[in-house]
Write a protein that holds these residues in place. Structure first.
Motif, PDB file in Angstrom:
ATOM      1  N   ALA A 162      -8.041   5.742  -3.054  1.00 24.34           N
ATOM      2  CA  ALA A 162      -6.810   5.055  -2.891  1.00 24.34           C
ATOM      3  C   ALA A 162      -6.787   3.525  -3.180  1.00 24.34           C
ATOM      4  O   ALA A 162      -6.014   2.893  -3.294  1.00 24.34           O
ATOM      5  N   LYS A 191      -1.826   4.754   2.337  1.00 29.23           N
ATOM      6  CA  LYS A 191      -2.130   5.416   0.940  1.00 29.23           C
ATOM      7  C   LYS A 191      -3.636   6.278   1.197  1.00 29.23           C
ATOM      8  O   LYS A 191      -3.870   6.984   0.402  1.00 29.23           O
ATOM      9  N   GLU A 208      -7.828  -0.479   1.487  1.00 31.53           N
ATOM     10  CA  GLU A 208      -6.745  -0.476   2.296  1.00 31.53           C
ATOM     11  C   GLU A 208      -7.016  -1.537   3.235  1.00 31.53           C
ATOM     12  O   GLU A 208      -7.699  -1.761   4.189  1.00 31.53           O
ATOM     13  N   GLN A 254       1.187   4.381  -3.543  1.00 32.29           N
ATOM     14  CA  GLN A 254       0.838   5.826  -3.383  1.00 32.29           C
ATOM     15  C   GLN A 254       0.936   6.520  -4.606  1.00 32.29           C
ATOM     16  O   GLN A 254      -0.056   7.426  -4.849  1.00 32.29           O
ATOM     17  N   GLU A 305       0.837  -1.205   0.044  1.00 34.92           N
ATOM     18  CA  GLU A 305      -0.252  -0.111   0.189  1.00 34.92           C
ATOM     19  C   GLU A 305       0.790   1.361   0.108  1.00 34.92           C
ATOM     20  O   GLU A 305       0.336   2.367  -0.490  1.00 34.92           O
ATOM     21  N   SER A 350      -3.979  10.178   0.060  1.00 35.96           N
ATOM     22  CA  SER A 350      -4.957  10.365  -0.783  1.00 35.96           C
ATOM     23  C   SER A 350      -5.869  11.456  -0.201  1.00 35.96           C
ATOM     24  O   SER A 350      -6.364  12.428  -0.706  1.00 35.96           O
TER      25      SER A 350
END
Ligand code: F6R
Length: 366
Positions: free
Chosen positions: A150, A160, A153, A16, A12, A164
């Protein structure tokens, strides 16, 4: 689904640049050098009415709100208050006419954030949600919606989704700024150019982060450490400290750099690691004098600065350099090596990086 990564968190972190591109996509009009946020459904008249803004969120999303406050105030001069969502409702917040309440939540299911939205709506405020999950409770209950893109997650520690949220705040601040005419066209165009460069800058930086593993192994042996910074650097410090705590279980605190000497400086011992954020060059001299204060008490100082900042190289024991951008955009770049620092420190301590003890991904109790 880890795509060859050992952990979701690392995957993750490396996603980005893609998350930045997706969150920006379709929202910058190249011809007019302006922001378009049609899906937010807040027209320029709504925007021009706003007199106050209150932002509510929890944890990492609250740290995004701290950045949001700073940039919205700088770009629009509209006063912004920020609250941890679990505190908002019980402090009898003053919600005047023409207050916009912004709720920030990755999952869109955080109970405290939802309760804050309901409180705000009862008082007649217009509510804008910044969230990562389409159709979530926060998305459904808010009047207006600004999505972060993003993607899902999975790791408990947010990476991220946080960055975001920062991108969403840059877009929002610029959008409000252009609607009320608080920024001149040249300043806006300049900032837009730099925002568009962020994904590539982050991508390049991610390929050159080998130094972080060795710093992580060094700090993994300590019980306490401190993050210091001024202005936006302090907001980065708060998020970096939370990230480190939640997955490495090393105690750390974030302080405005000038505040340490008002008490906590007593905790600095020989070798105590201090991570000094110094991207905000208007206050660089002040931050450097705070670095000298901790070094004089034996601290081992790791600086974080834009490439080319040689003063910091002289003041600190070592420096993590990040690509140069506008000072207002620093959080979207400077947090990334510190996310990696938390990741590698947790690994060095043998922790379960993606599922830290005592924590859940989505907090649906108040
Ligand atoms: C920390 C973390 C939490 C969340 C917080 C709010 O890495 O992930 O602090 O940011 O629980 O969650 P959301 O954004 O889903 O409302």
């Amino acid at each position: 689904e880890k795509n060859g990564y050992d952990h979701f968190m690392l995957k993750e972190i490396e996603e980005q640049p893609r998350a930045y591109r997706d969150t920006l996509r379709g929202r910058i009009d190249e011809d007019s050098q302006s922001i378009t946020l049609p899906d937010m459904m807040m027209n320029p008249e709504h925007i021009r009415e706003i007199k106050h803004i209150q932002i509510v969120a929890c944890g990492t999303a609250y740290h995004a709100a701290c950045v949001g406050k700073s940039i919205i105030e700088r770009m629009t001069r509209i006063p912004v208050e920020i609250d941890v969502a679990s505190e908002y409702r019980y402090r009898q917040p003053i919600i005047q006419e023409h207050t916009l309440v912004i709720a920030v939540s990755q999952s869109g299911e955080t109970a405290d954030t939802l309760a804050a939205i309901r409180e705000a709506k009862l008082s007649g405020a217009r509510v804008l949600a910044i969230t990562n999950v389409v159709g979530s409770s926060v998305a459904r209950e808010a009047d207006h919606l600004l999505m972060t893109w993003a993607g899902p997650e999975i790791a408990v520690a947010s990476t991220k989704a946080y960055t975001s949220q920062l991108i969403a705040f840059y877009l929002l601040a610029l959008y409000i700024g252009q609607s009320i005419g608080s920024m001149d066209l040249a300043a806006r165009a300049q900032l837009l150019t730099q925002i568009k460069e962020l994904p590539d800058q982050v991508q390049n930086m991610l390929g050159h982060m080998t130094q972080i593993e060795q710093i992580a192994e060094h700090i993994a042996g300590y019980h306490d450490l401190y993050f210091i910074g001024r202005g936006l650097d302090y907001t980065i410090a708060m998020e970096a400290s939370l990230k480190l705590k939640e997955i490495s279980y090393i105690h750390s605190e974030a302080y405005p750099a000038g505040e340490l000497k008002h008490g906590s400086l007593a905790l600095i011992e020989d070798g105590t690691p201090v991570i000094a954020l110094a991207t905000q060059e208007v206050v660089l001299e002040k931050t450097i004098s705070n670095i000298r204060e901790v070094k004089a008490r034996g601290a081992y100082v790791i600086g974080v600065a834009f490439e080319g900042n040689m003063e910091l190289a002289q003041a600190a024991d070592e420096v993590i350099y990040v690509p140069r951008t506008d000072a207002l955009l620093a959080p979207a770049i400077a947090i990334i090596p510190l996310q990696l620092l938390a990741y590698y420190a947790a690994l060095a301590r043998g922790n379960d990086v993606d599922k830290p003890r005592n924590l859940a991904k989505s907090v649906t109790v108040e």
